[in-house]
Design an enzyme around this catalytic site. Structure first.
Site, PDB file in Angstrom:
ATOM      1  CG  ASP A 181      63.684  35.680  73.897  1.00  0.00           C
ATOM      2  OD1 ASP A 181      62.909  35.566  72.932  1.00  0.00           O
ATOM      3  OD2 ASP A 181      64.887  35.982  73.784  1.00  0.00           O
ATOM      4  CE  LYS A 182      59.856  29.095  80.546  1.00  0.00           C
ATOM      5  NZ  LYS A 182      61.127  29.075  81.315  1.00  0.00           N
TER       6      LYS A 182
END
Length: 302
Positions: free
Chosen positions: A137-138
């Protein structure tokens, strides 16, 4: 196409971003905050903060600009390369960087940086994620393996499917444990009530996470997670499901949490078989400074 909304506040008394999210379900809270920051949201023709409390009679104008097409152009963005040969690259992705272009994140991604670094990246069916065989994820930091050619992509994807690679994560989570280790076997699918989230659902895809408790503090714990499967948001969803959400997680965790730049989740160890030589490669990387800093503070108050 640019979309325009005119919202009238009746008797609501809530935060600006929450009010918009309730009225325009197609927008995520993250996207709404971006629109407010970029002055695409006006309250009574004035710019207000995300935390502004709406009141009866307020008129809110929301402009949603047309999204830029996905970009796969090279960008001169620094890369932390841990290992590279003719077939694979291992990078340490920083917290805050998106892995590949997507709606809402058309550029400044890891893929854009990789394309600047090398022309040798395995083609992807979609076209906008060359070299990418798995994602984090970011706001999750840590190790990713990148395929430089078709043979490497096939091999690495097969290892993921066969569960023969190694992926260990560090996480600071809420709460304390009575057990030293455990296994979470719970299917994950799209949340029935919020399409922006994943959840443990009856008809979801099989998902298995192993965890080991490393340290416990006042209200928090440091654990190590090992993925057996790789579902979207798997660790974050599973840990929230057992009552130990990842600290700092804006989507699955509580509002009162450790201050940082998103969830305290780090892909620490990555191991796989080199596609050509068949040699086992294993790498380990320390968590980012903010992660180490919060750990030190928790140890001091232990």
């Amino acid at each position: 196409m640019t979309e325009n909304y005119l919202l009238q506040v009746k008797n609501e008394n809530t935060r600006l971003d929450k009010f918009i999210a309730e009225k325009i379900s197609s927008l995520s809270r993250t996207r709404i905050k971006e629109l407010i920051k970029e002055k695409h949201v006006l309250v009574n023709d004035k710019k207000e903060k995300t935390s502004y409390q709406v009141h009866g009679g307020d008129e809110i104008k929301v402009t949603v600009p047309a999204l830029k097409p996905l970009s796969v152009e090279p960008e001169n963005i620094p890369l932390a390369i841990v290992y590279e040969d003719d077939d694979v690259i291992v990078v340490n992705k920083p917290q805050g960087m998106v892995v590949h272009p997507s709606v809402g994140h058309p550029d400044h991604t890891l893929v854009n940086a990789l394309l600047y670094h090398t022309k040798d990246l395995a083609a992807s069916p979609e076209g906008f994620r060359p070299g990418i065989v798995h994602r984090i994820d970011k706001d999750t930091s840590g190790l990713l393996m990148i395929a430089k050619n078709a043979n490497a992509r096939t091999s690495l994807e097969q290892q993921l499917a066969n569960k023969s690679n190694k992926r260990l994560y560090l996480a600071i989570v809420h709460g304390n444990f009575t057990e030293d280790s455990g296994l979470i076997d719970a299917p994950i699918g799209r949340d029935h009530y919020n399409r922006k989230k994943m959840a443990v659902v009856e008809n979801g895809k099989d998902a298995i996470t192993h965890f080991k408790v490393l340290e416990q503090f006042n209200g928090y714990s440091l654990i190590q997670c090992q993925l057996e499967t790789g579902r979207t948001h798997q660790i974050r969803v599973h840990l929230a499901y057992i009552g130990h959400p990842v600290a700092g997680d804006p989507l699955y965790g509580p509002q009162h949490t450790l201050k940082g730049h998103g969830q305290f989740l780090h892909a620490q160890v990555l191991g796989f078989t080199q596609p050509v030589s068949q040699k086992w490669l294993e790498f380990s990387i320390d968590p980012p400074q903010i992660f180490e800093q919060r750990l030190s503070e928790l140890r001091e108050t232990k």
